[in-house]
Design a protein around this motif. Sequence first.
Motif, PDB file in Angstrom:
ATOM      1  N   ILE A   1     -23.913  -7.527 -95.596  1.00 28.47           N
ATOM      2  CA  ILE A   1     -24.807  -7.618 -96.765  1.00 28.47           C
ATOM      3  C   ILE A   1     -25.274  -9.069 -96.962  1.00 28.47           C
ATOM      4  N   TYR A   2     -24.398  -9.993 -96.633  1.00 27.74           N
ATOM      5  CA  TYR A   2     -24.754 -11.409 -96.765  1.00 27.74           C
ATOM      6  C   TYR A   2     -26.052 -11.725 -96.006  1.00 27.74           C
TER       7      TYR A   2
ATOM      8  N   THR B   1     -34.656  -1.986 -98.712  1.00 26.09           N
ATOM      9  CA  THR B   1     -33.452  -2.805 -98.593  1.00 26.09           C
ATOM     10  C   THR B   1     -32.498  -2.642 -99.778  1.00 26.09           C
TER      11      THR B   1
ATOM     12  N   LEU C   1     -28.463  -9.602 -95.269  1.00 29.90           N
ATOM     13  CA  LEU C   1     -29.598  -9.005 -95.989  1.00 29.90           C
ATOM     14  C   LEU C   1     -29.974  -9.875 -97.187  1.00 29.90           C
ATOM     15  N   GLU C   2     -28.969 -10.439 -97.843  1.00 30.49           N
ATOM     16  CA  GLU C   2     -29.228 -11.315 -98.990  1.00 30.49           C
ATOM     17  C   GLU C   2     -29.974 -12.576 -98.541  1.00 30.49           C
TER      18      GLU C   2
ATOM     19  N   ARG D   1     -33.516 -11.219 -97.042  1.00 27.72           N
ATOM     20  CA  ARG D   1     -34.299 -10.543 -98.072  1.00 27.72           C
ATOM     21  C   ARG D   1     -35.554  -9.831 -97.565  1.00 27.72           C
TER      22      ARG D   1
ATOM     23  N   VAL E   1     -28.579  -1.435 -99.669  1.00 24.88           N
ATOM     24  CA  VAL E   1     -27.436  -2.196-100.166  1.00 24.88           C
ATOM     25  C   VAL E   1     -26.618  -1.336-101.136  1.00 24.88           C
TER      26      VAL E   1
END
Lengths: 124, 420
Positions: B116-117, B211, B119-120, B123, B215
Amino acid sequence: MTKILVVEDDKNQQELYRQELMDEGYEVDVASDGKEAITKATKDRPDLIVLDISMPGMDGIEAMGKILGTDNRIPIVLNTAYSSYKDNFMTWSADAYVIKSADLTPLKNTIKQVLENVRQQSGK
Amino acid sequence: MGRTTHNMLKDTLAVVLAGGQGERLYPLTKDRAKPAVPFGGVYRIIDFTLSNAVNSGLRRIDVLTQYKSYSLQRHLQLGWNIFNYELGEYLQVIPPQQRMASVWYRGTADALYQNIYILEKERPQWVLILSGDHIYKMDYARMLKYHIDRDSDLTVACIEVTREEASRFGIVHMDEDSRIISFDEKPADPKPIPGRPDAFLGSMGVYVFNTEELVRQVIADSKRSTDHDFGRNILPQMIHNRDVFVYNFAQGSVGNPYWRDIGTIDAYSSASRDLLESNPPFVMDDPAWPIRTYQGQHPPARIVSTHRDPHNCGAAINSLISAGSVINNARVSDSILSPGVVVEDGAEVEGCVIMQGTIVGKGCKLRNTIIDKYVHVPPGMQIGINLEEDSHRFTVTKSGVVVIPKELPFEQGFEVPVSS
């Protein structure tokens, strides 16, 4: 009795949370940073964790990942002075997100709500 | 939508899942991850998915690796280092970070949860989830456009399969509007496409997610006791309260709707044979859809014959012969030779896949055999002729394909160690 682990680096705030949450009828333990939070979460298995994000040493976001890695069901309430973390995907694993204020009512209500949700889910 | 194709592609992150152990492809996966298994002479399996991504106009690609990633990583470094970071393009190879958990990926959804990091940090608006072990040609831009036009939360690419094939797939059932209403893993009694009782939709493991939805879903799934799998767990969960649509591969495929999951040795062998048909169902030489890879420097292949007698000359028929290979007074048919393969005097190679640097000694007879890299098959050896005998020494599949693992040392007198 419901056990709450409060993770907070500020000593005065630690005491405030301890007192106020004990008055609500919870058993309260405190940790001062992310590392201590992981140790206590794994060892003492609290029913809920109130987790500050910005702390010296390991921060709340990293600690949350590790805690959920060992126990994916433990409810976590992020409790922070900053609203900006709320959009950060890394905080979305938390059960709730509370902005710190002098009035602890929103935090107390959120804790009640999260515990109630957990009870309902496990009651299914 | 008003969104240009360019922005749509720029706002999409392709995540290639390349972490599977590939146990059913053993021993080809003895020393490498499944996506790094050589295929079609000069390619690795992952090259097909990556070529699709690049040919579709995608320029942001994360490859999630896990087991035995050394050779995969080297291949990507050598063959796919073609992106310009300054223009917002990249291909990143990401090993497990153990940021969220101290375990290997427990499933496809967990691989995204644990990242997830990323994707963060990146973005994207959409995430295209791909698998590194499929052979197909697909224009992902068409699928993305469909996802956006339908205002979908999750779009699942599906291929039409027959009733017999359905039992090997995750079968999606949709309504007339292409909305997914149920999902069954390997069903005995699959539900057909509406109005077409003999056609079924098998999930290809290719997904487009918004996205934020992705998440939320992988986090919720991480808190449940599931297989943490997109098909088995996330999809069935989402069809109740989200907009989940089928994208039919027939609309997105480039050329024939050909798609193969290279999950087993027999699947590998059959997909390899497909390349050798006179009118192959899968073509690799479409200039509009180039398949790229890493290739070393090799001289042209040489096919040598000292005889002109057609019954006794060195020859290669119905075969793919890569550069650097030498067929020296030997006969190769219906086979695929990777670069630098040597087939020596009088040897006969039929229906085989022979990987880089392997030497087939004088007078060998090889049939239906896959030989991994850098094996020296001693003169006179026969493999694939007597399967009973072969099965004491090598992996032999149900359909009779023999596999010789990489760098296997053949000792004198063929007293080779028994492979499990």
